[in-house]
Design a protein around this motif. Structure first.
Motif, PDB file in Angstrom:
ATOM      1  N   GLY A 113       0.786  -1.010   0.213  1.00 60.46           N
ATOM      2  CA  GLY A 113       0.136   0.146   0.051  1.00 60.46           C
ATOM      3  C   GLY A 113       0.976   1.628   0.320  1.00 60.46           C
ATOM      4  N   ALA A 114       1.728   1.279   0.817  1.00 58.11           N
ATOM      5  CA  ALA A 114       2.620   2.669   0.778  1.00 58.11           C
ATOM      6  C   ALA A 114       3.839   2.668  -0.250  1.00 58.11           C
ATOM      7  CB  ALA A 114       3.849   2.504   1.814  1.00 58.11           C
ATOM      8  N   PHE A 115       4.701   1.323  -0.665  1.00 56.72           N
ATOM      9  CA  PHE A 115       5.399   1.574  -1.948  1.00 56.72           C
ATOM     10  C   PHE A 115       5.226   1.462  -3.261  1.00 56.72           C
ATOM     11  CE2 PHE A 115       7.710   0.540   1.416  1.00 56.72           C
ATOM     12  CZ  PHE A 115       8.194   1.713   2.133  1.00 56.72           C
ATOM     13  N   ASN A 116       3.644   0.839  -3.499  1.00 57.36           N
ATOM     14  CA  ASN A 116       3.151   0.435  -5.015  1.00 57.36           C
ATOM     15  C   ASN A 116       3.230   1.865  -6.088  1.00 57.36           C
ATOM     16  OD1 ASN A 116       1.854  -1.557  -6.732  1.00 57.36           O
ATOM     17  ND2 ASN A 116       1.059   0.097  -7.127  1.00 57.36           N
ATOM     18  N   PRO A 117       3.077   2.927  -4.888  1.00 54.87           N
ATOM     19  CA  PRO A 117       3.104   4.228  -6.413  1.00 54.87           C
ATOM     20  C   PRO A 117       4.186   4.556  -6.646  1.00 54.87           C
ATOM     21  CG  PRO A 117       1.568   4.794  -4.673  1.00 54.87           C
ATOM     22  CD  PRO A 117       1.930   3.432  -4.051  1.00 54.87           C
ATOM     23  N   TRP A 118       5.732   4.281  -5.898  1.00 56.52           N
ATOM     24  CA  TRP A 118       6.665   4.685  -5.867  1.00 56.52           C
ATOM     25  C   TRP A 118       7.577   3.251  -6.661  1.00 56.52           C
ATOM     26  CZ3 TRP A 118       7.506   9.715  -4.465  1.00 56.52           C
ATOM     27  CH2 TRP A 118       6.620  10.518  -3.493  1.00 56.52           C
ATOM     28  N   HIS A 124      12.073   4.694 -15.440  1.00 55.04           N
ATOM     29  CA  HIS A 124      12.863   4.201 -16.216  1.00 55.04           C
ATOM     30  C   HIS A 124      12.854   3.039 -17.863  1.00 55.04           C
ATOM     31  CE1 HIS A 124      16.650   1.050 -17.182  1.00 55.04           C
ATOM     32  NE2 HIS A 124      15.886   0.333 -16.932  1.00 55.04           N
ATOM     33  N   LEU A 125      11.245   2.782 -17.347  1.00 51.23           N
ATOM     34  CA  LEU A 125      10.716   2.891 -19.211  1.00 51.23           C
ATOM     35  C   LEU A 125      11.171   3.617 -20.011  1.00 51.23           C
ATOM     36  CD1 LEU A 125       9.365  -0.140 -20.325  1.00 51.23           C
ATOM     37  CD2 LEU A 125       7.462   0.398 -19.688  1.00 51.23           C
ATOM     38  N   ASN A 126      10.279   4.147 -19.467  1.00 48.57           N
ATOM     39  CA  ASN A 126       9.770   5.546 -20.922  1.00 48.57           C
ATOM     40  C   ASN A 126      11.310   6.458 -20.806  1.00 48.57           C
ATOM     41  OD1 ASN A 126       7.773   4.361 -21.469  1.00 48.57           O
ATOM     42  ND2 ASN A 126       6.508   5.187 -19.650  1.00 48.57           N
ATOM     43  N   LYS A 127      11.932   6.554 -19.741  1.00 48.75           N
ATOM     44  CA  LYS A 127      13.915   7.205 -19.587  1.00 48.75           C
ATOM     45  C   LYS A 127      12.758   8.545 -19.626  1.00 48.75           C
ATOM     46  CE  LYS A 127      16.338   4.592 -22.647  1.00 48.75           C
ATOM     47  NZ  LYS A 127      15.343   2.925 -22.386  1.00 48.75           N
ATOM     48  N   ARG A 128      11.991   8.786 -18.355  1.00 49.27           N
ATOM     49  CA  ARG A 128      12.410   9.949 -18.291  1.00 49.27           C
ATOM     50  C   ARG A 128      12.211  10.181 -17.119  1.00 49.27           C
ATOM     51  NH1 ARG A 128       6.252   9.032 -19.264  1.00 49.27           N
ATOM     52  NH2 ARG A 128       5.254   7.782 -18.148  1.00 49.27           N
ATOM     53  N   SER A 129      12.011  11.321 -15.887  1.00 49.36           N
ATOM     54  CA  SER A 129      11.847  11.484 -14.903  1.00 49.36           C
ATOM     55  C   SER A 129      11.718  10.896 -14.691  1.00 49.36           C
ATOM     56  CB  SER A 129      12.133  13.107 -15.281  1.00 49.36           C
ATOM     57  OG  SER A 129      12.287  13.576 -13.041  1.00 49.36           O
ATOM     58  N   PHE A 130      11.999  10.355 -12.594  1.00 49.78           N
ATOM     59  CA  PHE A 130      11.459   9.989 -11.955  1.00 49.78           C
ATOM     60  C   PHE A 130       9.826  11.039 -11.775  1.00 49.78           C
ATOM     61  CE2 PHE A 130      10.795   9.344  -7.611  1.00 49.78           C
ATOM     62  CZ  PHE A 130       9.958   8.263  -7.324  1.00 49.78           C
ATOM     63  N   LEU A 131      10.045  11.628 -11.155  1.00 49.20           N
ATOM     64  CA  LEU A 131       9.697  12.539 -10.835  1.00 49.20           C
ATOM     65  C   LEU A 131       8.062  13.245 -12.117  1.00 49.20           C
ATOM     66  CD1 LEU A 131      11.080  15.019  -7.590  1.00 49.20           C
ATOM     67  CD2 LEU A 131       9.011  13.191  -7.731  1.00 49.20           C
ATOM     68  N   HIS A 132       8.370  12.879 -12.694  1.00 56.44           N
ATOM     69  CA  HIS A 132       7.063  13.440 -14.354  1.00 56.44           C
ATOM     70  C   HIS A 132       6.024  12.636 -13.723  1.00 56.44           C
ATOM     71  CE1 HIS A 132       4.974  13.295 -18.563  1.00 56.44           C
ATOM     72  NE2 HIS A 132       6.559  14.053 -18.514  1.00 56.44           N
ATOM     73  N   ARG A 133       5.007  13.754 -13.950  1.00 49.53           N
ATOM     74  CA  ARG A 133       3.314  13.711 -13.575  1.00 49.53           C
ATOM     75  C   ARG A 133       3.210  12.076 -14.219  1.00 49.53           C
ATOM     76  NH1 ARG A 133      -0.541  18.455 -14.565  1.00 49.53           N
ATOM     77  NH2 ARG A 133      -0.985  17.792 -12.693  1.00 49.53           N
ATOM     78  N   GLU A 134       3.405  12.392 -15.383  1.00 51.55           N
ATOM     79  CA  GLU A 134       3.279  10.765 -15.766  1.00 51.55           C
ATOM     80  C   GLU A 134       2.990   9.738 -15.277  1.00 51.55           C
ATOM     81  OE1 GLU A 134       0.957  10.124 -18.640  1.00 51.55           O
ATOM     82  OE2 GLU A 134      -0.207  11.891 -18.794  1.00 51.55           O
TER      83      GLU A 134
END
Length: 154
Positions: free
Chosen positions: A50-55, A63-73
């Motif tokens: 419950g706590a870590f699934n979003p993160w 990593h999959l989409n090669k974008r910043s971790f904090l990207h909204r998507e």
């Protein structure tokens, strides 16, 4: 008079414990202890999922989409694949503590408490990782998929 041979020997319960077997009175306590450990693992796995699934999902998508971790998507549907995640964490958490407990009792402590605990914990974690790897693959597939509710198809 000569002493009987049994007087210098250890009591039967102590001899059984030395060989790794539980005394009859202790077997019920060990079973209850393992059940409690399993329950602790289930609770820990549920809370972790419950706590870590979003993160975890955001990190995977970054990593999959090669974008910043904090990207909204990355945080669009934070609990996508939650059922797979909770199942994976509950199984791994529920197995870890009992396996570690069995390993600590099965292997004698020769090189100190810290090294013994580290070795037993590492081996238990490695064994669980090997067992739950297919569950992790299903979880990651559901995170990378745009199809809700689908499991991996072969």
């Amino acid at each position: 008079a000569a002493e009987p041979l049994m007087s210098s020997a250890a009591p039967p319960d102590a001899a059984a414990r030395k060989l790794g077997a539980a005394a009859p009175a202790q077997s019920g306590r060990l079973a209850a202890s393992r059940e409690r450990c399993f329950g602790c693992g289930l609770l820990a796995g549920t809370l972790q999922a419950g706590a870590f699934n979003p993160w975890d999902r955001a990190l995977y998508l970054a990593h999959l989409n090669k974008r910043s971790f904090l990207h909204r998507e990355n945080f669009h549907r934070p609990y996508e694949g939650f059922h797979q995640s909770i199942f994976h964490r509950v199984v791994s958490g529920g197995m870890y503590f009992p396996i570690e407990d069995v390993l600590q009792q099965a292997f004698p402590m020769k090189h100190g408490v810290v090294l013994h605990s580290f070795a037993c914990g590492t081996f238990a974690g490695s064994l669980i990782a090997l067992i739950t790897n297919p569950l992790a693959a299903i979880k990651y597939q559901s995170w990378g998929s745009d199809h809700r509710g689908q499991m991996i198809r072969t």
